[in-house]
Design a protein around this motif. Structure first.
Motif, PDB file in Angstrom:
ATOM      1  N   LEU A  93       9.211  17.716  -0.642  1.00  0.00           N
ATOM      2  CA  LEU A  93       8.227  16.737  -1.110  1.00  0.00           C
ATOM      3  C   LEU A  93       6.870  17.396  -1.053  1.00  0.00           C
ATOM      4  N   ALA A  94       6.150  17.403  -2.180  1.00  0.00           N
ATOM      5  CA  ALA A  94       4.803  17.966  -2.252  1.00  0.00           C
ATOM      6  C   ALA A  94       3.873  16.922  -2.839  1.00  0.00           C
ATOM      7  N   PHE A  95       2.719  16.746  -2.220  1.00  0.00           N
ATOM      8  CA  PHE A  95       1.812  15.709  -2.722  1.00  0.00           C
ATOM      9  C   PHE A  95       0.370  16.055  -2.421  1.00  0.00           C
ATOM     10  N   ASP A  96      -0.531  15.444  -3.201  1.00  0.00           N
ATOM     11  CA  ASP A  96      -1.950  15.441  -2.890  1.00  0.00           C
ATOM     12  C   ASP A  96      -2.431  14.003  -3.036  1.00  0.00           C
ATOM     13  N   SER A  97      -3.730  13.796  -3.127  1.00  0.00           N
ATOM     14  CA  SER A  97      -4.265  12.438  -3.091  1.00  0.00           C
ATOM     15  C   SER A  97      -3.994  11.639  -4.359  1.00  0.00           C
ATOM     16  N   THR A  98      -3.550  12.293  -5.436  1.00  0.00           N
ATOM     17  CA  THR A  98      -3.341  11.579  -6.700  1.00  0.00           C
ATOM     18  C   THR A  98      -1.975  11.827  -7.333  1.00  0.00           C
ATOM     19  N   SER A  99      -1.088  12.593  -6.679  1.00  0.00           N
ATOM     20  CA  SER A  99       0.206  12.864  -7.286  1.00  0.00           C
ATOM     21  C   SER A  99       1.223  13.261  -6.229  1.00  0.00           C
ATOM     22  N   ALA A 100       2.501  13.163  -6.602  1.00  0.00           N
ATOM     23  CA  ALA A 100       3.585  13.565  -5.703  1.00  0.00           C
ATOM     24  C   ALA A 100       4.759  14.060  -6.527  1.00  0.00           C
ATOM     25  N   ARG A 101       5.497  15.032  -5.965  1.00  0.00           N
ATOM     26  CA  ARG A 101       6.682  15.577  -6.608  1.00  0.00           C
ATOM     27  C   ARG A 101       7.797  15.699  -5.586  1.00  0.00           C
ATOM     28  N   VAL A 102       9.017  15.385  -6.015  1.00  0.00           N
ATOM     29  CA  VAL A 102      10.207  15.609  -5.212  1.00  0.00           C
ATOM     30  C   VAL A 102      11.019  16.698  -5.896  1.00  0.00           C
ATOM     31  N   LEU A 103      11.414  17.715  -5.129  1.00  0.00           N
ATOM     32  CA  LEU A 103      12.163  18.839  -5.688  1.00  0.00           C
ATOM     33  C   LEU A 103      13.499  18.990  -4.973  1.00  0.00           C
ATOM     34  N   VAL A 104      14.527  19.306  -5.729  1.00  0.00           N
ATOM     35  CA  VAL A 104      15.851  19.612  -5.193  1.00  0.00           C
ATOM     36  C   VAL A 104      16.246  20.984  -5.691  1.00  0.00           C
ATOM     37  N   ASN A 105      16.520  21.889  -4.755  1.00  0.00           N
ATOM     38  CA  ASN A 105      16.814  23.289  -5.098  1.00  0.00           C
ATOM     39  C   ASN A 105      15.751  23.856  -6.032  1.00  0.00           C
ATOM     40  N   ALA A 106      14.486  23.568  -5.691  1.00  0.00           N
ATOM     41  CA  ALA A 106      13.291  24.090  -6.373  1.00  0.00           C
ATOM     42  C   ALA A 106      13.109  23.533  -7.776  1.00  0.00           C
ATOM     43  N   GLN A 107      13.825  22.481  -8.133  1.00  0.00           N
ATOM     44  CA  GLN A 107      13.657  21.837  -9.427  1.00  0.00           C
ATOM     45  C   GLN A 107      13.059  20.448  -9.232  1.00  0.00           C
ATOM     46  N   ASP A 150       0.862  -1.189   0.000  1.00  0.00           N
ATOM     47  CA  ASP A 150       0.000   0.000   0.000  1.00  0.00           C
ATOM     48  C   ASP A 150       0.894   1.234   0.000  1.00  0.00           C
ATOM     49  N   THR A 151       1.589   1.467  -1.125  1.00  0.00           N
ATOM     50  CA  THR A 151       2.629   2.481  -1.144  1.00  0.00           C
ATOM     51  C   THR A 151       2.833   3.034  -2.548  1.00  0.00           C
ATOM     52  N   HIS A 152       3.411   4.239  -2.606  1.00  0.00           N
ATOM     53  CA  HIS A 152       3.814   4.846  -3.867  1.00  0.00           C
ATOM     54  C   HIS A 152       5.227   5.394  -3.687  1.00  0.00           C
ATOM     55  N   ASN A 153       6.159   4.877  -4.463  1.00  0.00           N
ATOM     56  CA  ASN A 153       7.565   5.228  -4.338  1.00  0.00           C
ATOM     57  C   ASN A 153       7.946   6.214  -5.442  1.00  0.00           C
ATOM     58  N   VAL A 154       8.429   7.376  -5.057  1.00  0.00           N
ATOM     59  CA  VAL A 154       8.801   8.424  -6.003  1.00  0.00           C
ATOM     60  C   VAL A 154      10.277   8.736  -5.773  1.00  0.00           C
ATOM     61  N   TYR A 155      11.114   8.521  -6.783  1.00  0.00           N
ATOM     62  CA  TYR A 155      12.545   8.675  -6.539  1.00  0.00           C
ATOM     63  C   TYR A 155      13.293   9.067  -7.805  1.00  0.00           C
ATOM     64  N   SER A 156      14.527   9.531  -7.588  1.00  0.00           N
ATOM     65  CA  SER A 156      15.472   9.771  -8.677  1.00  0.00           C
ATOM     66  C   SER A 156      16.826   9.223  -8.255  1.00  0.00           C
ATOM     67  N   ARG A 157      17.452   8.429  -9.122  1.00  0.00           N
ATOM     68  CA  ARG A 157      18.751   7.835  -8.812  1.00  0.00           C
ATOM     69  C   ARG A 157      19.914   8.765  -9.130  1.00  0.00           C
ATOM     70  N   SER A 158      19.664   9.899  -9.766  1.00  0.00           N
ATOM     71  CA  SER A 158      20.737  10.819 -10.115  1.00  0.00           C
ATOM     72  C   SER A 158      21.376  11.415  -8.860  1.00  0.00           C
ATOM     73  N   ASN A 159      22.584  11.899  -9.004  1.00  0.00           N
ATOM     74  CA  ASN A 159      23.326  12.455  -7.868  1.00  0.00           C
ATOM     75  C   ASN A 159      22.914  13.912  -7.648  1.00  0.00           C
ATOM     76  N   HIS A 160      21.825  14.098  -6.890  1.00  0.00           N
ATOM     77  CA  HIS A 160      21.278  15.432  -6.646  1.00  0.00           C
ATOM     78  C   HIS A 160      21.810  16.073  -5.374  1.00  0.00           C
ATOM     79  N   ILE A 161      22.237  15.265  -4.398  1.00  0.00           N
ATOM     80  CA  ILE A 161      22.544  15.768  -3.065  1.00  0.00           C
ATOM     81  C   ILE A 161      24.043  15.644  -2.821  1.00  0.00           C
ATOM     82  N   PRO A 162      24.817  16.686  -3.073  1.00  0.00           N
ATOM     83  CA  PRO A 162      26.259  16.597  -2.848  1.00  0.00           C
ATOM     84  C   PRO A 162      26.588  16.643  -1.361  1.00  0.00           C
ATOM     85  N   CYS A 163      27.742  16.114  -1.009  1.00  0.00           N
ATOM     86  CA  CYS A 163      28.208  16.244   0.367  1.00  0.00           C
ATOM     87  C   CYS A 163      29.503  17.058   0.346  1.00  0.00           C
ATOM     88  N   GLY A 164      30.081  17.266   1.505  1.00  0.00           N
ATOM     89  CA  GLY A 164      31.316  18.030   1.550  1.00  0.00           C
ATOM     90  C   GLY A 164      31.122  19.502   1.825  1.00  0.00           C
TER      91      GLY A 164
END
Length: 292
Positions: free
Chosen positions: A215-229, A193-207
């Protein structure tokens, strides 16, 4: 429209941006909460509070409030600057609480930030959503020092059992590691009973670099944003993830039935915000631009 004036600091003259606004009367009674565009003007009356980073200097603003427009729902907005304490500056009035010793570092996005890799302490926010919310937006700034290990940022969970909605970095689902990846799992109770939303690209640098994630979502959709993208999005059948349990920030409870129980964030977290509304990409971008 109603025009009122107030004071905010550090905004360049001539700018116009979207802010979160709390309007109080002379006896500190809340009169309005919502979003508003602000412009610098030469006069001021201090009856507006701008919920944003504390900045140095001063500038005068005029706030134009459209009473007919949409605004984040008052009973589900929370803002934790993490400036050496766990106080909530949002409307909900729910302060976070700590378990174990916390460490604060002075070089946050604005003011100090919470350091998760120096002590075993962690933060929990209770009762943000008394019932499962069909829509919300969660965001914060992260500064990880580990680009490989999957680690939690947000996790709705009891102290035992399976987690509900959760947001992790360096992960793209079910413990699979990918450097800089980001994953949101909108889950009820079980993996069926789940919805997995992901990106495998290297979005989160360290150092040492700070990154804004949302993360923004409603009952029928979800979006993940990094630096507003937007980096990942999905649509699904009507669904409300499990959010009517405590929100753990940067920690998975040690008693969790999920993999990696007791896992903590490795690095620093700052400026946590939660809204009981699926904010638009434009609204998220405005908050990102101001808080950076």
């Amino acid at each position: 429209e109603e025009s009122i004036a107030g004071v905010v600091s550090g905004i360049p003259a001539g700018s116009s941006r979207l802010f979160e606004v709390l309007v109080y009367d002379s006896v500190e009674q809340l009169q309005y909460y919502g979003s508003a565009f602000v412009d610098i003007i030469p006069d001021s009356i201090v009856n507006v509070r701008i919920l944003a980073s504390r900045l140095e200097g001063s500038a005068l603003i005029s706030v134009i409030i459209d009473e007919g427009g949409s605004s984040p729902t008052m009973d589900g907005f929370a803002y934790y600057p993490f400036d050496g304490n766990l106080e909530n500056f949002g409307y909900s009035g729910i302060d976070a609480r700590s378990f174990g010793e916390l460490t604060w570092v002075p070089q946050g996005v604005s003011g100090s930030a919470l350091a998760y890799d120096q002590n075993p302490g962690y933060v929990v926010i209770d009762s943000l959503f008394p019932s499962r919310t069909p829509s919300a937006t969660m965001m914060c700034w992260v500064q990880p020092n580990d680009s490989v290990t999957p680690q939690p940022v947000f996790e709705f969970s009891d102290s035992t059992g399976n987690a509900g909605l959760h947001l992790w970095i360096n992960s793209y689902g079910w413990g699979r590691s990918s450097p800089g990846a980001i994953q949101a799992n909108l889950r009820n109770h079980s993996n069926e009973d789940t919805h997995n939303v992901y990106s495998r690209s290297n979005h989160i640098p360290c150092g040492g670099q700070w990154t804004h994630i949302a993360l923004a979502f409603d009952s029928t959709s979800a979006r993940v944003l990094v630096n507003a993208q937007v980096v990942a999005e999905a649509e699904f059948e009507p669904f409300s993830p499990r959010t009517n349990v405590p929100l753990y920030v940067g920690f998975r409870p040690a008693g969790s039935s999920d993999i990696m129980p007791g896992r903590n964030f490795r690095g620093n977290i700052d400026e946590v915000r939660v809204y009981k509304e699926n904010l638009s990409n434009t609204e998220i971008a405005e908050i990102y631009a101001f808080s950076r």
